[in-house]
Write a protein that holds these residues in place. Sequence first.
Motif, PDB file in Angstrom:
ATOM      1  N   GLY A 138       4.284 -16.174 -21.420  1.00 27.00           N
ATOM      2  CA  GLY A 138       4.968 -16.225 -22.701  1.00 27.00           C
ATOM      3  C   GLY A 138       5.831 -17.456 -22.913  1.00 27.00           C
ATOM      4  N   LYS A 139       5.342 -18.621 -22.554  1.00 28.81           N
ATOM      5  CA  LYS A 139       6.045 -19.902 -22.762  1.00 28.81           C
ATOM      6  C   LYS A 139       7.285 -20.031 -21.898  1.00 28.81           C
ATOM      7  N   SER A 140       7.292 -19.425 -20.739  1.00 28.50           N
ATOM      8  CA  SER A 140       8.436 -19.542 -19.840  1.00 28.50           C
ATOM      9  C   SER A 140       8.317 -20.814 -18.996  1.00 28.50           C
ATOM     10  N   SER A 141       9.445 -21.199 -18.426  1.00 33.22           N
ATOM     11  CA  SER A 141       9.514 -22.332 -17.514  1.00 33.22           C
ATOM     12  C   SER A 141      10.250 -21.858 -16.272  1.00 33.22           C
ATOM     13  N   THR A 181       3.957  -3.623  -9.728  1.00 34.94           N
ATOM     14  CA  THR A 181       5.297  -3.777 -10.267  1.00 34.94           C
ATOM     15  C   THR A 181       5.655  -5.247 -10.149  1.00 34.94           C
ATOM     16  N   PHE A 182       6.048  -5.869 -11.279  1.00 30.98           N
ATOM     17  CA  PHE A 182       6.204  -7.311 -11.332  1.00 30.98           C
ATOM     18  C   PHE A 182       7.618  -7.744 -11.689  1.00 30.98           C
ATOM     19  N   ILE A 183       7.957  -8.940 -11.238  1.00 29.12           N
ATOM     20  CA  ILE A 183       9.085  -9.684 -11.763  1.00 29.12           C
ATOM     21  C   ILE A 183       8.446 -10.718 -12.684  1.00 29.12           C
ATOM     22  N   GLY A 230      15.657 -16.827  -0.108  1.00 28.51           N
ATOM     23  CA  GLY A 230      15.378 -15.409   0.084  1.00 28.51           C
ATOM     24  C   GLY A 230      13.903 -15.161   0.288  1.00 28.51           C
ATOM     25  N   ASN A 231      13.541 -13.894   0.281  1.00 27.73           N
ATOM     26  CA  ASN A 231      12.170 -13.461   0.506  1.00 27.73           C
ATOM     27  C   ASN A 231      11.750 -12.569  -0.666  1.00 27.73           C
ATOM     28  N   MET A 232      10.855 -13.076  -1.527  1.00 31.48           N
ATOM     29  CA  MET A 232      10.392 -12.312  -2.672  1.00 31.48           C
ATOM     30  C   MET A 232       9.023 -11.733  -2.346  1.00 31.48           C
ATOM     31  N   THR A 233       8.993 -10.422  -2.047  1.00 39.85           N
ATOM     32  CA  THR A 233       7.724  -9.769  -1.751  1.00 39.85           C
ATOM     33  C   THR A 233       7.135  -9.118  -2.995  1.00 39.85           C
ATOM     34  N   ALA A 234       7.941  -8.967  -4.051  1.00 38.34           N
ATOM     35  CA  ALA A 234       7.419  -8.473  -5.327  1.00 38.34           C
ATOM     36  C   ALA A 234       6.573  -9.578  -5.968  1.00 38.34           C
ATOM     37  N   ARG A 235       5.553  -9.191  -6.739  1.00 42.65           N
ATOM     38  CA  ARG A 235       4.713 -10.166  -7.440  1.00 42.65           C
ATOM     39  C   ARG A 235       5.498 -10.777  -8.598  1.00 42.65           C
ATOM     40  N   PHE A 236       5.290 -12.084  -8.826  1.00 42.05           N
ATOM     41  CA  PHE A 236       6.012 -12.805  -9.864  1.00 42.05           C
ATOM     42  C   PHE A 236       5.034 -13.420 -10.853  1.00 42.05           C
ATOM     43  N   PHE A 237       5.256 -13.197 -12.150  1.00 39.16           N
ATOM     44  CA  PHE A 237       4.423 -13.774 -13.213  1.00 39.16           C
ATOM     45  C   PHE A 237       5.291 -14.646 -14.120  1.00 39.16           C
ATOM     46  N   VAL A 251       2.807 -15.577  -6.592  1.00 38.70           N
ATOM     47  CA  VAL A 251       3.357 -16.164  -7.810  1.00 38.70           C
ATOM     48  C   VAL A 251       2.196 -16.629  -8.666  1.00 38.70           C
ATOM     49  N   CYS A 252       2.198 -16.265  -9.957  1.00 42.96           N
ATOM     50  CA  CYS A 252       1.107 -16.639 -10.855  1.00 42.96           C
ATOM     51  C   CYS A 252       1.661 -17.184 -12.164  1.00 42.96           C
ATOM     52  N   CYS A 253       1.144 -18.334 -12.578  1.00 41.39           N
ATOM     53  CA  CYS A 253       1.390 -18.857 -13.920  1.00 41.39           C
ATOM     54  C   CYS A 253       0.273 -18.284 -14.772  1.00 41.39           C
ATOM     55  N   TYR A 254       0.631 -17.350 -15.651  1.00 45.64           N
ATOM     56  CA  TYR A 254      -0.362 -16.467 -16.237  1.00 45.64           C
ATOM     57  C   TYR A 254      -0.935 -16.906 -17.570  1.00 45.64           C
ATOM     58  N   ASP A 255      -0.155 -17.596 -18.402  1.00 42.65           N
ATOM     59  CA  ASP A 255      -0.735 -17.954 -19.697  1.00 42.65           C
ATOM     60  C   ASP A 255      -0.459 -19.400 -20.076  1.00 42.65           C
TER      61      ASP A 255
END
Length: 168
Positions: free
Chosen positions: A79-82, A53-55, A69-76, A93-97
């Motif tokens: 799609g050209k986000s910044s 389950t991702f943010i 804060g504390n982000m334990t959820a995975r973050f991607f 945390v992953c920069c995916y594309d």
Amino acid sequence: ESIDSAIDFANANENTAIKLLSDVTIDADVNFTAKNTTLDMNGKTFASTAVNTFISAYEDCSLTVTGNGNMTARFFAEGKSSVTFESGTFEDVCCYDGGSTVTVNGGTFALLGAAGGKIVVNDGTFTQLTATGGTTVLNGGTFAKLNVNSAAAGSLLASGYAFQNADT
């Protein structure tokens, strides 16, 4: 107000801020899509019920994460986000594309990964940085472990910077 409705409102508008008022646990993916959104974690925890389950930030989203804060959820980022991380503690945390950029100005990261896109690290503490694709630029930060795929570790450093082995 629920986190879902707050994110829906932010996605329908530009220049918005979401401030967590309590700990949040999601059980389905959460997607940020609007420009100029700030997520103020306000010292709270943003978690998920499952590892898959991702943010996500995508579709030309620009998002700033702050508030220690504390982000334990995975973050991607995709799609050209910044996405800019100012403070907080993050599990994954992953920069995916190729079209996305992640900038880290501070925070503590268990894992920061580049599978594509661009990661710029200006400061922060990292248990592991893994770069298997995209571009990674290190202007600062403290790293326990660097994993780079088909690139010399020195090529990640901005001009004027050098590695120092913690054991020496």
